[in-house]
Motif scaffolding. Structure first.
Motif, mmCIF file in Angstrom:
data_model
loop_
_atom_site.group_PDB
_atom_site.id
_atom_site.type_symbol
_atom_site.label_atom_id
_atom_site.label_comp_id
_atom_site.label_asym_id
_atom_site.label_seq_id
_atom_site.Cartn_x
_atom_site.Cartn_y
_atom_site.Cartn_z
ATOM 1 N N SER A 1 0.870 -1.183 0.000
ATOM 2 C CA SER A 1 0.000 0.000 0.000
ATOM 3 C C SER A 1 0.901 1.226 0.000
ATOM 4 C CB SER A 1 -0.912 -0.008 1.235
ATOM 5 O OG SER A 1 -1.873 1.018 1.169
ATOM 6 N N THR A 2 0.974 1.917 -1.146
ATOM 7 C CA THR A 2 1.944 3.001 -1.293
ATOM 8 C C THR A 2 1.332 4.348 -1.648
ATOM 9 O OG1 THR A 2 2.328 2.542 -3.643
ATOM 10 C CG2 THR A 2 3.700 1.359 -2.053
ATOM 11 N N GLY A 3 0.046 4.391 -1.911
ATOM 12 C CA GLY A 3 -0.602 5.645 -2.302
ATOM 13 C C GLY A 3 -1.844 5.918 -1.504
ATOM 14 N N PRO A 4 -2.367 7.135 -1.559
ATOM 15 C CA PRO A 4 -3.518 7.504 -0.726
ATOM 16 C C PRO A 4 -4.779 6.697 -0.993
ATOM 17 C CG PRO A 4 -3.021 9.217 -2.345
ATOM 18 C CD PRO A 4 -1.888 8.258 -2.370
ATOM 19 N N LYS A 5 -4.920 6.121 -2.194
ATOM 20 C CA LYS A 5 -6.122 5.354 -2.527
ATOM 21 C C LYS A 5 -5.858 3.849 -2.565
ATOM 22 C CE LYS A 5 -8.252 9.111 -5.163
ATOM 23 N NZ LYS A 5 -8.853 9.507 -6.453
ATOM 24 N N ASP A 6 -4.668 3.409 -2.176
ATOM 25 C CA ASP A 6 -4.348 1.980 -2.177
ATOM 26 C C ASP A 6 -5.007 1.268 -0.999
ATOM 27 O OD1 ASP A 6 -2.790 2.670 -4.302
ATOM 28 O OD2 ASP A 6 -0.896 1.983 -3.447
ATOM 29 N N GLU A 7 -5.334 -0.012 -1.193
ATOM 30 C CA GLU A 7 -5.932 -0.818 -0.127
ATOM 31 C C GLU A 7 -5.441 -2.254 -0.212
ATOM 32 O OE1 GLU A 7 -10.194 -0.782 0.095
ATOM 33 O OE2 GLU A 7 -10.339 1.299 -0.588
ATOM 34 N N LEU A 8 -5.204 -2.860 0.939
ATOM 35 C CA LEU A 8 -4.951 -4.288 1.061
ATOM 36 C C LEU A 8 -5.837 -4.796 2.180
ATOM 37 C CD1 LEU A 8 -3.303 -6.915 0.485
ATOM 38 C CD2 LEU A 8 -1.725 -6.144 2.270
ATOM 39 N N GLY A 9 -6.731 -5.723 1.871
ATOM 40 C CA GLY A 9 -7.620 -6.237 2.910
ATOM 41 C C GLY A 9 -8.739 -7.063 2.325
ATOM 42 N N PHE A 10 -9.902 -7.035 2.977
ATOM 43 C CA PHE A 10 -10.998 -7.931 2.648
ATOM 44 C C PHE A 10 -12.244 -7.157 2.227
ATOM 45 C CE2 PHE A 10 -8.337 -9.968 5.823
ATOM 46 C CZ PHE A 10 -8.096 -11.209 5.267
ATOM 47 N N LEU B 1 -5.923 -7.179 13.240
ATOM 48 C CA LEU B 1 -5.931 -6.356 12.039
ATOM 49 C C LEU B 1 -6.327 -7.189 10.827
ATOM 50 C CD1 LEU B 1 -2.674 -4.282 12.594
ATOM 51 C CD2 LEU B 1 -5.028 -3.543 12.975
ATOM 52 N N THR B 2 -7.103 -6.574 9.931
ATOM 53 C CA THR B 2 -7.539 -7.266 8.719
ATOM 54 C C THR B 2 -7.148 -6.524 7.446
ATOM 55 O OG1 THR B 2 -9.728 -6.213 8.808
ATOM 56 C CG2 THR B 2 -9.487 -8.345 9.901
ATOM 57 N N GLY B 3 -6.526 -5.354 7.549
ATOM 58 C CA GLY B 3 -6.123 -4.653 6.338
ATOM 59 C C GLY B 3 -5.384 -3.369 6.624
ATOM 60 N N ILE B 4 -4.718 -2.851 5.582
ATOM 61 C CA ILE B 4 -4.065 -1.548 5.650
ATOM 62 C C ILE B 4 -4.407 -0.782 4.383
ATOM 63 C CG2 ILE B 4 -2.180 -2.369 7.105
ATOM 64 C CD1 ILE B 4 -0.383 -2.408 4.613
ATOM 65 N N ASP B 5 -4.313 0.545 4.438
ATOM 66 C CA ASP B 5 -4.526 1.354 3.244
ATOM 67 C C ASP B 5 -3.768 2.669 3.384
ATOM 68 O OD1 ASP B 5 -6.673 3.591 4.090
ATOM 69 O OD2 ASP B 5 -7.310 1.701 4.990
ATOM 70 N N GLY B 6 -3.654 3.389 2.282
ATOM 71 C CA GLY B 6 -2.904 4.640 2.282
ATOM 72 C C GLY B 6 -1.427 4.427 2.026
ATOM 73 N N ASP B 7 -0.612 5.417 2.390
ATOM 74 C CA ASP B 7 0.818 5.411 2.087
ATOM 75 C C ASP B 7 1.616 4.842 3.254
ATOM 76 O OD1 ASP B 7 3.376 5.808 1.280
ATOM 77 O OD2 ASP B 7 3.238 7.967 1.038
ATOM 78 N N TRP B 8 1.947 3.542 3.170
ATOM 79 C CA TRP B 8 2.714 2.854 4.208
ATOM 80 C C TRP B 8 4.202 2.779 3.881
ATOM 81 C CZ3 TRP B 8 1.526 0.110 8.836
ATOM 82 C CH2 TRP B 8 0.197 0.260 9.275
ATOM 83 N N GLN B 9 4.681 3.622 2.953
ATOM 84 C CA GLN B 9 6.108 3.606 2.623
ATOM 85 C C GLN B 9 6.954 4.226 3.736
ATOM 86 O OE1 GLN B 9 6.903 4.290 -1.882
ATOM 87 N NE2 GLN B 9 5.151 5.549 -1.328
ATOM 88 N N GLY B 10 6.427 5.266 4.379
ATOM 89 C CA GLY B 10 7.156 5.914 5.455
ATOM 90 C C GLY B 10 8.409 6.621 4.959
#
Length: 273
Positions: free
Chosen positions: A154-163, A224-233
């Motif tokens: 998840s690297t961008g503001p509209k990215d999502e990883l989850g269910f 936790l079941t998912g992450i979204d947004g910019d997780w690059q840090g």
């Protein structure tokens, strides 16, 4: 309180880790296998990045950060987190967090804990697709949680990883506006003649949200079941963090740092009273 988990373990820092110039990986072998229960993240920090597009996790030329719940050589759960690659200058952060374990015998409505089991379902994309998905059993029949995050999940503001769930099935998916290589896996946990009793289900926030009231909190297990947004840090900002915590009113909450930059989702199932 039961909210802590049957077994609690921290890998590469519960909420953050110091940057290192040398590759750094924490490995924990934990004392029960998939036949007795499962682990889920209750704290997860990034960053999640991957530099080489075609180097899969486990290959010698892999260069990236990761947090993984998996199975070790002895058959027990193995938690690994950090970063791998060439020496870095400037120093790099690695991913990590805190896991909580749940025995099937703890969960409300499980009729026979010996008839339970867990299964990993992988998801990956090294070709740059905008959407990658894997169908799973519906949440009404099993407990689905996020087990493994490797690379640019998840690297961008509209990215999502989850269910995403409906009556027929649950989809484990990654949506990306600027697709980059990543790997992930879901952990699906179920029992014969069992339907999970959810207090919260894939509840999502980009700030802070309540998962369970003070009355409910002692009798639930959240993960936790998912992450979204910019997780690059970056070295100039706090490491991305999602955590499930007990607030001053003894309620269970999910929060993320930094707010409005990243997001996360979580679910909570009812335990035996």
């Amino acid at each position: 309180m039961s909210t802590g988990g049957a077994v609690i373990a921290t890998v590469n820092g519960g909420t953050s880790s110091p940057p290192t110039r040398e590759p750094h990986v924490d490995v924990l072998d934990l004392p029960f296998g998939g036949d007795l229960g499962f682990f889920g993240w209750r704290r997860l920090h990034g960053p999640f990045v991957m530099a080489k597009p075609y180097a899969r996790f486990g290959q010698a030329d892999f260069d990236g950060s990761f947090a993984s719940i998996g199975i070790g050589p002895a058959g027990n759960y193995q938690i690994t987190s950090g970063w791998l690659g060439a020496k870095a200058d400037p120093a790099r952060f690695g991913a990590g967090g805190e896991v909580a374990g749940t025995f099937f015998r703890e969960i409300a409505a499980v009729p026979d804990a010996t008839q339970c089991g867990s299964k990993f379902q992988g998801l990956e994309d090294y070709l740059g697709g905008a959407s990658t998905s894997q169908p799973l059993a519906p949440d009404a029949e099993v407990i689905n949680l996020l087990a493994q995050v490797i690379g640019n999940a998840s690297t961008g503001p509209k990215d999502e990883l989850g269910f995403a769930s409906n009556a027929a099935e649950t989809i484990f998916r990654r949506l990306a506006t600027n697709p980059r290589p990543f790997e992930s896996s879901a952990l699906t946990n179920g029992c014969a003649n069992y339907r999970p009793v959810y207090i919260a289900q894939h509840v999502r926030t980009r700030s802070d949200v309540r998962l369970a009231t003070a009355a409910q909190a002692p009798n639930v297990r959240c993960f936790l079941t998912g992450i979204d947004g910019d997780w690059q840090g970056s070295l100039a900002a706090p490491q991305p963090l999602a955590e499930i915590y007990v607030d001053g009113n003894k309620e269970l909450h999910l929060r993320v740092i930094p707010r409005d930059v990243i997001g996360a989702s979580a679910s909570c199932v009812e335990l035996r009273r």
